[in-house]
Each structure stands twice: as structure tokens, then as C-alpha cells.
Design a protein around this motif. Structure first.
Motif, short mmCIF file in Angstrom:
data_model
loop_
_atom_site.label_atom_id
_atom_site.label_comp_id
_atom_site.label_asym_id
_atom_site.label_seq_id
_atom_site.Cartn_x
_atom_site.Cartn_y
_atom_site.Cartn_z
N ARG A 234 -27.51 -2.06 -24.47
CA ARG A 234 -27.18 -3.01 -24.38
C ARG A 234 -27.30 -4.42 -23.97
NH1 ARG A 234 -21.43 -2.00 -26.86
NH2 ARG A 234 -20.94 -4.34 -26.19
N THR A 235 -28.31 -4.35 -22.69
CA THR A 235 -28.33 -5.26 -21.71
C THR A 235 -29.71 -5.80 -21.95
OG1 THR A 235 -29.53 -3.73 -20.18
CG2 THR A 235 -27.03 -4.14 -19.50
N PHE B 268 -30.33 0.60 -10.17
CA PHE B 268 -30.56 1.45 -9.41
C PHE B 268 -29.16 1.75 -8.33
CE2 PHE B 268 -33.39 4.78 -8.14
CZ PHE B 268 -33.30 4.91 -6.46
N LYS C 51 -40.58 3.51 -16.84
CA LYS C 51 -39.66 2.80 -17.86
C LYS C 51 -39.14 1.89 -18.71
CE LYS C 51 -36.13 5.07 -16.40
NZ LYS C 51 -36.00 6.55 -16.92
N ALA D 90 -36.43 2.83 -6.98
CA ALA D 90 -36.92 3.45 -9.03
C ALA D 90 -38.18 3.42 -8.76
CB ALA D 90 -36.52 2.33 -9.36
N TYR E 17 -40.07 11.03 -22.68
CA TYR E 17 -39.00 11.46 -22.93
C TYR E 17 -38.12 10.55 -23.31
CZ TYR E 17 -36.53 11.54 -18.36
OH TYR E 17 -36.23 10.84 -17.26
N ALA E 18 -37.12 10.26 -24.46
CA ALA E 18 -36.06 9.48 -24.38
C ALA E 18 -34.73 10.07 -24.45
CB ALA E 18 -36.24 9.35 -26.09
N ASP E 19 -34.57 8.66 -22.96
CA ASP E 19 -32.79 9.25 -22.43
C ASP E 19 -31.76 8.07 -23.24
OD1 ASP E 19 -32.04 9.95 -19.26
OD2 ASP E 19 -30.33 9.72 -20.79
N TYR E 20 -30.95 8.80 -24.17
CA TYR E 20 -29.99 8.37 -24.80
C TYR E 20 -28.61 8.29 -23.60
CZ TYR E 20 -33.11 7.54 -28.53
OH TYR E 20 -34.10 7.30 -29.63
N ALA E 21 -28.40 8.24 -22.32
CA ALA E 21 -27.26 8.26 -21.66
C ALA E 21 -26.39 7.57 -22.24
CB ALA E 21 -27.32 8.17 -20.83
N SER E 22 -24.68 7.49 -23.01
CA SER E 22 -24.09 7.08 -22.97
C SER E 22 -23.77 5.69 -23.88
CB SER E 22 -22.91 7.48 -22.03
OG SER E 22 -22.43 6.63 -21.34
N TRP E 23 -24.81 4.70 -22.63
CA TRP E 23 -24.16 3.49 -22.90
C TRP E 23 -26.32 2.73 -22.22
CZ3 TRP E 23 -21.53 5.25 -18.77
CH2 TRP E 23 -21.70 5.49 -17.70
N LEU E 24 -26.69 3.41 -22.42
CA LEU E 24 -28.46 3.34 -21.90
C LEU E 24 -29.15 3.77 -21.92
CD1 LEU E 24 -28.02 3.28 -17.61
CD2 LEU E 24 -28.28 1.34 -18.78
N PRO F 102 -30.62 13.98 -27.85
CA PRO F 102 -30.43 12.79 -26.84
C PRO F 102 -29.11 12.52 -26.62
CG PRO F 102 -31.63 12.56 -29.03
CD PRO F 102 -30.90 14.10 -29.33
N ALA G 83 -28.98 -7.15 -9.98
CA ALA G 83 -28.54 -8.17 -10.85
C ALA G 83 -29.14 -9.35 -11.22
CB ALA G 83 -27.31 -8.50 -10.27
#
Lengths: 281, 172
Positions: free
Chosen positions: A173-174, B69, A166, A36, A122-129, B25, A25
């Protein structure tokens, strides 16, 4: 006894994970979390292999179906390349004249920065990231390197591992980018809304901003250099008592990214101030 | 051997995730193959093993998804432990109980993630929509029920094959 051991292990694991989360944080290191980075280095080749196989199968299928249209498109592209080469010749002479004029009036010209090409795995559009995984090969990447494409700003590198990186998108959002209205040089902060848009915050109510204005990076956040296009103002309406609510449409089509370019990371603030101090002596 | 099976299952979940992301996606927002792996193995092991399975899977997810992470590692550790405890107290031989455990695990994971994000990022933290949460619970239940059904059918066929094989040997 087994139950007690399980409870103690649960407490230890959760405390360790909370410690890991709390360090991230506040930390803003050059490499990001080690685990990571290691995981990306191991998983990146697998992801690239699978998407490569899928891409290959898709390519073979489309080639079989569209041979005739591909040949016609090839002819059209050759003509476009010729036209672009002629335009490039004209622009090179214009650039030379601009640089000479800049030297003549002592204007600090913008340095031509090397661009490092990276393939989008690849592109990752998880629910909020909102993030991308890109392959940079053995050239490597660093955390906080700005990422752009031909149209404008894509985001910044947030983790590296092996030959992979990455990238946090500007629509995340961040994400927060020091930005400004190109026409008036009014500064603000461009924040992603977690979907496909960007909001420009901290633009005072008395500022002149209207739909159609171009928003570019201001170069004030220590990450992104000045002058990279971010988007176009879509809507302006009163927000809080002090600031406008400005909606910005990004210039980059994040759903169609095939390759991106990494710019050199800006020097750290201590290194930059030391460099400036030595120049002044 | 169980550890190897878990690793194979984790890799399989990763492949499903990759193919799903390529197709749409929005796939990771609705389907969580890693949660299925956690619940499946946590129901078959004790709380200690379930916690380790949850932690390992969560760290794997965090490496793929980006963001903080340890976020999914925290949530999946709690989920693994909770599922193992529930499996000890509930008769998991019944299909309905197992399906309910899948639903509860999905809901618990989303709740822990939301609480963590709120506490770390603050009031402006990006929260999943209610539709996304319900979608994940529903898909977890459906996929969990499908997995349970496939497993019981495979067990039945395996045991009947073994009976036929031992029957042939007896009459030699």
C-alpha cells in the motif's frame, strides 16, 4: 514510587519510539534504520536455516515420490535448453545488428546492467505490509535498489543487514512507482493496493488508455530505471473529475517467487547533476 | 533466569511465525505469537519489566515485518504496561480473568497500530480489515487459554512429582 518510575519509563520509551518513527517518515537513507539492518543481519540466517531445513525435507519427500516423472521432465528440459541455445545464437546476431544501427544513427542505446541474483528466504504478507526477505550473500545490497524477476518489476530494497535485504513489493500500500503506458507513453503513478493489485493514478480523463495496455516504469522517480514491465491494464473506468481509475494486473506472480534479481541503484540526484555538469564542461 | 526464559519464549514465537508464514502467507494477519509472549510475561512482572518486554518484543517484530521500525515497539510497550497494570488490579489467578486480559491486549494492540498508521501515513493508510482484527483477538484468546491450561496442568504434575519424591526420601 515504583508506579511513578514505571510511568516515567513509559513516557521515555514512547517518546523515543515516536522519534524513531518520525525520522523514518521523512528519511531516505542508503542503509535504512541501523537497528533494522542489524536485526535483519542477525535474524536472517535463522530464517534461512529454518526455511532451508523445510525445503530440504520437502525436496527429499518429493524426490522419493516423483523419480520417474522427474526423469521424463529432465529429458524434456534438455530439449528445451537446446532449443533456447539455438534461439540465443540467433538473437545475439540480431542484437549485434541493433547495436550497430544504434551507433550509426547516434541513438543512446540502453546499457546492459549487471544483474545480482538473490534467493527469496520468505515472503511476509502481514495484514497490510507486503515484503520479501532475500539473501544476497557477501555481494551486499543497497537501499532503493530495484528488484525484478524474469517477468517484471518486483519492488525495491528498503532495508539491508548482513547478507540479507528486505524488499517492499510493488503491491504494498505504501509503494509508488513512476510508470507509463507503453503504447502512448502517458505517465502516471503506479500504487499498490495492499492486496495483489496495482492502481495507476494521475492518468487524465482525455488520455488514451484501454484494457490490455502494458504498463512499464517511466524512469522519473529516481529509483527505477525506465522500461521495466510492471503489469497489464485490466480495467479503466472514470475516477475523479480529472483522472481515470485504472486497475493494473502485475506481471509477476508474487506467490511463486524463488529467486529475484537486484539492479544497480540509480545515482543520487546531486551526484547525477554533478556528473552531468562535468560532462557539459 | 526469567530473562533467559523470555528470550527462549521470544525465539519460540519467531519459530512459530516462520513455520506459519511458510504454511500460509496470511498467518501473521491472524495469529500473533509475539503478543502471547508479551501478555504472558507482563502478567508475571511489574509495569517496568512489562514495558521493557513490550519494547524488546516490538522491536523484534518490526525487524521481521518491515514497514516502520518502532511501530510495533510503540504498540507493544503500551500493551505490556496495560497488561501489567491490569494484572495488579484484577485477580489473575482466575482463568476467565486471564483470558479476558489476552482479548483486551489484542484489541488494544490493534487499536494503537491503527491510530499510529493513520497519524503517520494519513487518510490513505492501509488499515487491517475488521475480520483480521477479530481473528487476531479470537486466536489470541484461544491460544492464551490453551497456554494457561497447559501451564496449570504442568504445575500440578510438577508439584505431585515433587511430593512423591520427597515422600520416598522420608522413609529411607
Amino acid at each position: 514510587m515504583g508506579g511513578r518510575a514505571a510511568r516515567w519509563l513509559l513516557v521515555l520509551l514512547l517518546l523515543g519510539e515516536l522519534l524513531l518513527l518520525s525520522r523514518q517518515a521523512s528519511k531516505r537513507g542508503r542503509e535504512g534504520p541501523l537497528l533494522a539492518g542489524a536485526a535483519i543481519g542477525v535474524l536472517g540466517p535463522v530464517a534461512r536455516g529454518i526455511t532451508g531445513v523445510q525445503h530440504g525435507i520437502g525436496t527429499v519427500g518429493s524426490r522419493l515420490r516423483t523419480r520417474k516423472s522427474v526423469m521424463a521432465e529432465n529429458d524434456k528440459l534438455r530439449e528445451q535448453v537446446s532449443a533456447l541455445e539455438r534461439q540465443l545464437l540467433r538473437l545475439q546476431s540480431v542484437e549485434g545488428a541493433f547495436l550497430r544501427l544504434g551507433d550509426a544513427v547516434g541513438y543512446a542505446r540502453r546499457t546492459r546492467q549487471p544483474l545480482q541474483v538473490a534467493d527469496v528466504v520468505y515472503a511476509d504478507y502481514a495484514s497490510w505490509l507486503r515484503s520479501l526477505l532475500v539473501y544476497v550473500a557477501d555481494k551486499g545490497a543497497r537501499v532503493d535498489q530495484p528488484v525484478v524477476d524474469e517477468h517484471g518489476l518486483v519492488g525495491r530494497v528498503i532495508a539491508v543487514g548482513g547478507g540479507y535485504a528486505k524488499v517492499q513489493l510493488v503491491t504494498d500500500r505504501t509503494s509508488a512507482v513512476g510508470a507509463m503506458i507503453e503504447r502512448t507513453s502517458r505517465q502516471g503513478v503506479a500504487r499498490g493496493n495492499g492486496h495483489s493489485g496495482i492502481a495507476l493514478d494521475y492518468v487524465p480523463l482525455q488520455a488514451d488508455v484501454r484494457p490490455g495496455d502494458r504498463v512499464i516504469t517511466a524512469g522519473i522517480d529516481g529509483v527505477y530505471p525506465r522500461g521495466i514491465a510492471i503489469g497489464v491494464v485490466r480495467e479503466v473506468r472514470p475516477g475523479t473529475q480529472l483522472f481515470h481509475h485504472v486497475e493494473v494486473t502485475p506481471l509477476v506472480d508474487f506467490g511463486a517467487l524463488d529467486h529475484v534479481y537486484l539492479l544497480p541503484a540509480l545515482p543520487d540526484a546531486p551526484a547525477l547533476s554533478e556528473s552531468l555538469s562535468s560532462d557539459l564542461r | 533466569m526469567t530473562f533467559v526464559k523470555f528470550l527462549v519464549a521470544l525465539l519460540g514465537a519467531y519459530l512459530v511465525h516462520l513455520v506459519g508464514v511458510t504454511v500460509s502467507p496470511r498467518f501473521p494477519g491472524v495469529v500473533d505469537p509475539f503478543l502471547l509472549v508479551i501478555v504472558w510475561y507482563s502478567m508475571r512482572t511489574g509495569p517496568v519489566g512489562a514495558e521493557l518486554i513490550g519494547t524488546a518484543t516490538g522491536l523484534f517484530q518490526d525487524a521481521i515485518f518491515g514497514g516502520f521500525f518502532g511501530l510495533h515497539a510503540f504498540a507493544d510497550t503500551v500493551v505490556g504496561y496495560g497488561v501489567a497494570l491490569a494484572a495488579q488490579r484484577v485477580v489473575v489467578g482466575q482463568q476467565a480473568a486471564r483470558v479476558l486480559i489476552f482479548a483486551a491486549a489484542a484489541a488494544l494492540q490493534q487499536l494503537v497500530l491503527v491510530v499510529l498508521l493513520r497519524s503517520m501515513v494519513g487518510a490513505g493508510s492501509p488499515l487491517p480489515s475488521l475480520g483480521s482484527v477479530l481473528g487476531k483477538i479470537v486466536t489470541s484468546v484461544l491460544l492464551g487459554a490453551a497456554l494457561i491450561s497447559m501451564e496449570s496442568r504442568a504445575r500440578t504434575q510438577w508439584s505431585s512429582w515433587q511430593r512423591r519424591r520427597s515422600g520416598r526420601l522420608r522413609f529411607r
